[in-house]
Design an enzyme around this catalytic site. Structure first.
Site, short mmCIF file in Angstrom:
data_model
loop_
_atom_site.label_atom_id
_atom_site.label_comp_id
_atom_site.label_asym_id
_atom_site.label_seq_id
_atom_site.Cartn_x
_atom_site.Cartn_y
_atom_site.Cartn_z
N HIS A 499 0.83 -1.21 0.00
CA HIS A 499 0.00 0.00 0.00
C HIS A 499 0.86 1.26 0.00
O HIS A 499 0.68 2.15 -0.84
CB HIS A 499 -0.91 -0.01 1.23
CG HIS A 499 -1.71 1.24 1.40
ND1 HIS A 499 -3.03 1.33 1.06
CD2 HIS A 499 -1.38 2.48 1.88
CE1 HIS A 499 -3.49 2.56 1.30
NE2 HIS A 499 -2.49 3.26 1.81
N GLU A 500 1.78 1.35 0.93
CA GLU A 500 2.59 2.56 1.04
C GLU A 500 3.46 2.76 -0.19
O GLU A 500 3.72 3.90 -0.60
CB GLU A 500 3.43 2.54 2.31
CG GLU A 500 2.62 2.60 3.60
CD GLU A 500 1.69 3.80 3.67
OE1 GLU A 500 2.01 4.85 3.08
OE2 GLU A 500 0.63 3.69 4.30
N HIS A 503 1.71 4.72 -2.79
CA HIS A 503 1.89 6.17 -2.62
C HIS A 503 3.24 6.61 -3.19
O HIS A 503 3.36 7.66 -3.83
CB HIS A 503 1.83 6.54 -1.14
CG HIS A 503 0.48 6.51 -0.53
ND1 HIS A 503 -0.61 7.18 -1.06
CD2 HIS A 503 0.02 5.90 0.60
CE1 HIS A 503 -1.67 6.98 -0.29
NE2 HIS A 503 -1.31 6.21 0.72
N HIS A 506 3.17 6.96 -6.82
CA HIS A 506 2.42 8.17 -7.19
C HIS A 506 3.36 9.39 -7.16
O HIS A 506 3.27 10.28 -8.01
CB HIS A 506 1.26 8.36 -6.21
CG HIS A 506 0.13 9.17 -6.74
ND1 HIS A 506 -1.04 9.37 -6.03
CD2 HIS A 506 -0.03 9.86 -7.89
CE1 HIS A 506 -1.87 10.13 -6.74
NE2 HIS A 506 -1.27 10.45 -7.86
#
Length: 711
Positions: A499-500, A503, A506
């Site tokens: 998940h991290e 980011h 992104h």
């Protein structure tokens, strides 16, 4: 989660000032010898952590604000008519020193704080709030912005530049630029007050986590934990001067990881009790009065700006747009979620009764008996998974491998750059064409001076205007084993790592001109979307086969065990959805109050709110109770905790797209990158989704994922 940009106004409004340009300017006299005075000469302006000392921050802050205000004053007082370049672009280029100081300080204060940094944070928070007010409440400056905004359609701007102008106008208006002089003074007072209150809340949460750690007297009380985990608890106690005892550290969520394995019910009850009581039991870190003051000040700020309540103010600038949309989403899911949780509780109670145990399932029992039901239903428990989830394998052969397959990027660890803690690892990231794309920091272990939870942040953001590329970091809070022992992760920790890194992608893939739009500079209820999509690769067969190998033997995870993991994905979703919804509903209830409606008793209001919304199911308390709800009361996700669920609607729909298109394929990754990940905040968030997906999102994949379809 993606940590909000560290300039105070950015946390509130999404505004970002320029990163420093690559050329290092001469240090000003007040900062002679201060490593923060100029942009780092290390690759990509990577911070010189080995040279930066605590005492460097205050003078650098002072000089940074002084220079920034001088730059802004020059823009506002420019006698030439306003142009896009001499006003908007000039603001984008301003504040280089202040941004460098605040970004470095804020990241360190979250990941590796100490009493000095906490004191600086307390001192600077109201000063930074005042500094931002001096900019966004400057009538001459806003007059220039508005003059350009009013004739935006005639300026022949490219799409990104036009959107930037529109965002600046919105940012100024939301910051109070249209208020009367008297109301601007009131707003300044409220902003300063909120900055101090939120900082105090944040610091109390971390200090309370450490102060409330569970202390037991014997190894037997920790039965169920591994020998290495018990040894770590003994070492933690010794470090605190409690030789012979055992300290079990807390994480910031209500649920605590050891609850899944501790066999002694009294110990589980004690651990859950200390977790639930944080910030509300009369200690020096009690947050109840701070909650009331923050809620009231935010409500007053919203009223001053012309909104019914703070949630209405906050949501207007998100993809949800208003409280009605958020309330509808949360309330529609609350009843089926709680119904599922009650069914799950009955299954847990059946195990208790079969063991002839004379008690009713409580919050402290849930994780322990969930593992028992999982073992019965799917013939496996979490302890069978951990030997296959060794940290280095998960990161290198899982997280990085998936990114290489999907996007063509590669990674090379380097040991020559300084770090702020020996556990931090640094990697160069190279694009498919071999050119360096970014630098990535991995800070995976829990520390007593590190914020709870997991997050991503950037030290340097990408911008073609400034010629900068991304220096991005991921932070987890994995318990560090004793020296020589492997770091074995839970399935949730594996998912969090993926998940991290979503980011991080992104941020690293950002390909924008203006720093205001870089990377994760998107609405809160959109920013979690790309990171949630990246979770899908954790159990994608090709990825899992590459990293899920036994840490001793190297044997791959047996297919039958993986099949059981996949089959169990909807298991315990009633609990997971209910604990999340409870926290989201609390966040909305607190922020949908008017100033006159602020209660006097925090816990009574919390209890009534949960009951009114139908989620007051004691065995499943909120993921965060009010007094340690940092997302909500520290400013980053205030009135915005719903964002994870809102983003998950987009995520679930996108996962279906990947599956339809064949999954882990370069052409799929390249499309996702070009249409969405690289675009930052350069367009309306939902337009970015439509450009990627070809239509608006649908909710059915989310309902199916969370087991809320009745199937």
């Amino acid at each position: 989660m993606a940590r909000p940009h560290l300039l105070l106004v950015a946390a509130a409004l999404g505004i970002a000032f320029a990163q420093p340009v690559l050329a290092a300017a001469p240090a000003t006299a007040p900062l002679a010898g201060n490593p923060l005075a100029t942009a780092s000469t290390l690759p990509f302006q990577y911070p010189a952590f080995d040279k930066i000392k605590d005492e460097h921050f205050l003078p650098a802050y002072a000089e940074g604000m002084k220079i920034h205000l001088k730059e802004i004053t020059a823009i506002a007082n420019n006698k030439a008519p306003a142009t896009f370049d001499n006003t908007i672009v000039a603001m984008e280029k301003s504040g280089a020193l202040l941004t460098r100081v605040q970004t470095t300080f804020g990241n360190l204060q979250g990941a590796n704080t100490n009493d000095k940094l906490d004191a600086i944070d307390s001192e600077m928070s109201p000063k930074l709030a005042a500094h931002q007010d001096a900019i966004y409440l400057n009538p001459k400056l806003y007059a220039r912005v508005k003059a350009l905004y009013d004739k935006r359609d005639t300026l022949k701007l490219d799409a990104e530049s036009k959107h930037l102008l529109e965002r600046y106008n919105t940012d100024f208006v939301r910051a109070g630029a249209k208020l009367s002089a008297a109301d601007k003074e009131k707003l300044k007072e409220l902003n300063g007050k909120l900055a101090t209150l939120q900082t105090n809340f944040t610091q109390n949460v971390l200090k309370e986590i450490n102060a409330s750690a569970l202390v037991v007297d014997t190894r037997e009380e920790l039965d169920g934990m591994s020998a290495a985990e018990i040894d770590a608890a003994a070492a933690a106690a010794k470090a605190q001067g409690k030789d012979g005892k055992f300290v079990v550290a807390l994480v910031n969520t209500t649920g605590q990881p050891p609850l899944a394995v501790l066999t002694k019910r009294k110990v589980r009850e004690k651990l859950m009790a200390v977790s639930l009581e944080r910030g509300s039991h009369g200690s020096q870190f009690d947050n109840r009065q701070l909650v009331l003051q923050i809620a009231k000040a935010r409500a007053e700020k919203a009223t001053l700006l012309g909104y019914e309540n703070f949630a209405a103010y906050s949501l207007e600038d998100q993809t949800a747009h208003d409280t009605a949309a958020v309330n509808k989403l949360l309330t529609e899911l609350a009843t089926p979620a709680v119904n599922n949780a009650r069914k799950e509780a009955a299954d847990l109670q059946a195990v208790v009764d079969a063991d002839k145990q004379n008690f009713k399932i409580s919050a402290g029992d849930w994780a322990y008996y969930t593992d028992k039901v999982r073992a019965q239903r799917f013939a496996f428990d979490e302890s069978q998974l951990k030997p296959y989830f060794e940290l280095d394998n998960v990161l290198i052969n899982g997280v990085f491998f998936a990114a290489t397959k999907l996007y063509g990027i590669t990674f090379k660890e380097r040991k020559d750059l300084p770090v702020y803690n020996p556990d931090v690892r640094v990697f160069d990231v190279f694009d498919a064409d071999g050119k360096q794309l970014a630098i990535f920091l991995a800070d995976m272990y829990a520390r007593g001076n590190k914020q709870g939870g997991a997050w991503m942040n950037e030290y340097i953001s990408q911008s073609s205007l400034l010629g900068t590329k991304s220096v991005v970091a991921n932070h987890l809070n994995i318990p560090k084993p004793p020296a020589g022992e492997p770091t074995l992760l839970t399935y949730d920790e594996v998912t969090t790592a993926f998940h991290e890194f979503g980011h991080a992608l992104h941020g690293m893939f950002s390909n924008v001109k203006y720093p205001r739009f870089s990377g994760t500079s998107v609405p809160r209820d959109f920013v979690e979307y790309p990171s949630q999509v990246n979770e899908m690769w954790a159990i994608w067969p090709e990825v899992l086969a590459n990293y899920a190998k036994h840490y001793k033997t190297g044997a791959p995870m047996p297919k039958e065990l993986l099949d059981k993991v996949i089959a169990s994905k909807k298991f315990n979703q009633g609990f997971k959805t209910t604990e999340y919804l409870s926290a989201s509903l609390l966040d909305q209830r607190w922020h949908q109050l008017t100033p006159a409606q602020i209660p006097t008793d925090v816990l009574a209001f919390e209890a009534k709110s949960l009951k009114d919304m139908g989620v007051d199911f004691a065995p499943v308390p909120p993921r965060y109770r009010t007094t340690y709800f940092s997302h909500s009361f520290s400013g980053g996700y205030s009135a915005g905790y719903y964002a994870y669920l809102w983003s998950e609607k987009l995520d679930a729909d996108t996962v279906e797209w990947f599956k339809e298109k064949g999954g882990l394929k370069r052409e799929n990754g390249d499309w996702f990158r070009s249409k969405l990940l690289s675009r930052g905040g350069t367009d309306d968030a939902m337009n970015l989704f439509r450009n990627f997906r070809g239509r608006d999102p649908i909710i059915e994949p989310l309902l199916e994922r969370r087991g809320l379809t009745g199937k």
